[in-house]
Design an enzyme around this catalytic site. Structure first.
Site, PDB file in Angstrom:
ATOM      1  CG  ASP A   1      42.493  40.024  47.189  1.00 43.05           C
ATOM      2  OD1 ASP A   1      41.391  39.682  47.658  1.00 43.05           O
ATOM      3  OD2 ASP A   1      43.410  39.235  46.946  1.00 43.05           O
TER       4      ASP A   1
ATOM      5  CG  ASP B   1      44.607  30.045  45.718  1.00 45.31           C
ATOM      6  OD1 ASP B   1      43.678  30.536  45.063  1.00 45.31           O
ATOM      7  OD2 ASP B   1      44.437  29.171  46.601  1.00 45.31           O
TER       8      ASP B   1
HETATM    9  C1  BGC Z   1      45.172  34.537  39.021  1.00 45.75           C
HETATM   10  C2  BGC Z   1      44.477  34.751  37.712  1.00 45.75           C
HETATM   11  C3  BGC Z   1      43.410  33.710  37.507  1.00 45.75           C
HETATM   12  C4  BGC Z   1      42.477  33.667  38.702  1.00 45.75           C
HETATM   13  C5  BGC Z   1      41.448  32.578  38.605  1.00 45.75           C
HETATM   14  C6  BGC Z   1      44.174  34.470  40.137  1.00 45.75           C
HETATM   15  O1  BGC Z   1      44.829  34.136  41.318  1.00 45.75           O
HETATM   16  O2  BGC Z   1      46.109  35.547  39.250  1.00 45.75           O
HETATM   17  O3  BGC Z   1      45.418  34.678  36.672  1.00 45.75           O
HETATM   18  O4  BGC Z   1      42.679  33.984  36.345  1.00 45.75           O
HETATM   19  O5  BGC Z   1      43.216  33.476  39.887  1.00 45.75           O
HETATM   20  O6  BGC Z   1      41.992  31.322  38.737  1.00 45.75           O
END
Ligand code: BGC
Length: 584
Positions: free
Chosen positions: A298, A522
């Site tokens: 992103d 998410d």
């Molecule tokens: C989170 C991370 C996580 C990743 C995978 C992201 O949205 O902020 O902490 O490791 O997703 O699940």
């Protein structure tokens, strides 16, 4: 070079030479021979290939030293409280300490002198002793009358030091993260996908050493790499995927994945995050692994669409544009990791519903190229790009092409497509690749697509194109991506698992991969105090009515979600139920 770590090893005695000459007589002899020709017997090699204190991976080889077996079951009793959590290349059942493993399709039968190999992950507390006795179809395996099955073959594929291959996924096995695997296997029906490969996210400095977060367990980077060596079969290379995700001022257009580093903390990013990661990845013992690094999801796309004075802009993204720390951080990561010959950098490029408009793709490619040419980085440090990371865009829209017309109107002018050049991820990824090559990136640029949640199966998936001649009705009734708006990104209701990770599925595509481990949230659907730097983004709140970045539409998010990255059981179960291709 051999690379073994944390190995506890026990080998059972080999068989006598007489058996070997019987084998040389060929299969026909066994077909007519009497059962007395080969005495019943077996040899077992049980290796604890990796052990991280509370869990372990075991690799088991069983060699049949008796008559050919049409079906086989290997049994043992654990001495301690070991519990198998998931296994591969066998059907597992456990009752108390007693374990039974039966051969599956490809290794269901076992000819004389043939060896079946399987493996599993387990949990334990106390001592992780190797079982003392094994039986094969009820006969104790004491290794008599058999050859040594060489159950510990050299795990190194032909090493080619200093040379990257064009597609690291081609011909390779893919690492299974035991922490994710265990979460998946603990869900009803989750066994069916628990052996899939997912990326592990280095989402904070503490993840390098291992912290006790819900989704990383206590496995740090070295633990994963050691485990990848342990999972290596020996005859194929092993690819392991990590996500570099800890930029200063992270997630500038949203709040759910804000991170630990403030916007100005570029030095900490370099010294406390990238440098220690690079030091570990360049350890000689990992030289034969193919390490795929997704670089900063992103970040650069946010600098394309969410800056300036437009209505989608955020103050935080403008800060990151002005202070240059996203560009500097990405360049530093590319340069530093690009120096390690077995690391493959894939830069995150958003998804078609974000960067797919020409007016975004052109500037995005300029920014990718400028970034990869800045602060000591070079475009050669970029092996490729990854799209759809942690997003939900459909891999393909099977019922229309973006260039079609319906009732005299172009599909592109429908509300859903809204003049985008692309309707799905596959065409977007291929188009982006062409533009990357034109921009000056390598002619061998490869693409990855995160298909972990791109499936959109289940009962609401249209099975045929609509018969409507109204372009909006047609697209609404035909599209498989059932989101309310293509800008929705948080815990989308109705989504399903997409294509299982696959190497070289389409021209220009190095692999379909599961970058976002399905089942990991998410973002939380309401405010949850935490020490991970994570905020509450209303795009994760099912009651939210949206903002300019999703056309002021409802968020489409599932309720009751935990913090980003934490296990979200209800979402995993829905993803499984709506998988496309379906699971099982
Ligand atoms: C989170 C991370 C996580 C990743 C995978 C992201 O949205 O902020 O902490 O490791 O997703 O699940």
């Amino acid at each position: 070079m051999r690379a073994h770590t944390h190995r506890r090893h026990r080998r059972w005695p080999g068989r006598a030479a007489a058996g070997a000459s019987a084998l040389a007589l060929g299969a026909a002899v066994f077909a007519v021979g009497s059962p007395a020709q080969a005495a019943a017997g077996c040899a077992v090699d049980y290796t604890v290939a990796n052990d991280w204190g509370s869990g372990f991976t075991a690799q088991v080889s069983v060699t049949n030293l008796g008559d050919p077996l049409d079906a086989w079951t290997l049994e043992w009793d654990f001495a301690g409280d070991q519990q198998v959590t998931n296994g591969w290349n066998g059907d597992f059942s456990q009752d108390g300490a007693h374990v039974e493993v039966t051969g599956t399709a490809h290794n269901a039968t076992l000819a004389t002198d043939a060896t079946a190999q399987f493996g599993f992950n387990g949990n334990y507390s106390g001592d992780n002793a190797v079982p003392g006795t094994f039986t094969l179809n009820g006969v104790e395996c004491d290794g008599t009358g058999g050859t040594d099955p060489d159950p510990d073959p050299d795990p190194d594929p032909d090493p080619q030091p200093g040379e990257r291959v064009d597609n690291p996924f081609a011909g390779a096995d893919m690492y299974v993260n035991p922490v994710w695997s265990e979460n998946a296997a603990s869900e009803p029906g989750g066994d069916a996908v628990a052996d899939e490969s997912t990326a592990f996210w280095m989402d904070r400095i503490g993840a390098i050493e291992g912290n006790d977060s819900p989704t990383t367990g206590d496995m740090g980077l070295r633990d994963h790499l050691d485990e990848a060596l342990a999972q290596s079969s020996g005859d194929r290379p092993m690819v392991i995927q990590t996500v570099i995700y800890n930029l200063p001022g992270r997630d500038c257009a949203a709040l759910a994945s804000n991170g630990e580093l403030g916007p100005e903390e570029i030095d900490r990013y370099k010294q406390e995050y990238i440098d220690p990661i690079a030091e570990i990845l360049s350890d000689e013992k990992y030289a034969d692994l193919r390490i795929v690094a997704t670089i900063e999801p992103d970040s650069l796309p946010n600098l394309v669409t969410n800056v300036g004075s437009g209505e989608g802009a955020t103050e935080a993204c403008n800060t990151m544009l002005e202070n240059g720390n996203y560009v500097e951080g990405v360049a530093y990561a590319l340069d530093t990791l690009g120096d390690i010959p077995n690391v493959y950098n894939y830069v995150d490029a958003g998804h078609h519903g974000w960067i797919g408009w020409d007016t975004n793709l052109g500037p995005a490619m300029d920014l990718f190229y400028e970034t990869a040419s800045s602060h000591g980085a070079s475009p050669d440090d970029v092996h490729g790009f990854v799209t759809n990371t942690a997003n939900y865009s459909a891999l393909t829209e099977p019922h229309f092409d973006v260039g079609d017309t319906v009732g005299g109107q172009q599909i592109r002018q429908s509300d859903w497509i809204d003049w985008n050049q692309y309707a799905d991820e596959l065409t977007f990824a291929q188009g982006l690749r062409d533009q990357a090559v034109s921009a000056g990136f390598s002619a061998d640029t490869g693409m990855l697509i995160d298909t972990s949640r791109s499936g959109w199966g289940g009962p609401d998936r249209p099975s045929a194109p609509s018969s409507s001649t109204d372009v909006n009705t047609f697209v609404e009734e035909s599209r498989v991506d059932r989101r309310i708006h293509v800008g929705n990104w948080c815990n989308q209701a109705g989504a399903g698992l997409g294509h299982r990770p696959t190497a070289a599925p389409e021209p220009g595509i190095d692999a379909y991969v599961w970058v976002k481990p399905p089942g990991e949230s998410d973002g939380s659907s309401e405010e949850i105090p935490n020490d991970e730097g994570k905020g509450f983004d209303r795009m994760c709140d099912p009651t939210y009515e949206g903002n300019p970045r999703n056309g002021n539409n409802p968020s489409g998010a599932l309720p009751d979600a935990p913090l980003a990255g934490h296990w979200f059981s209800a979402q995993f179960q829905e993803l499984l139920a709506n998988a496309h291709p379906s699971v099982g």
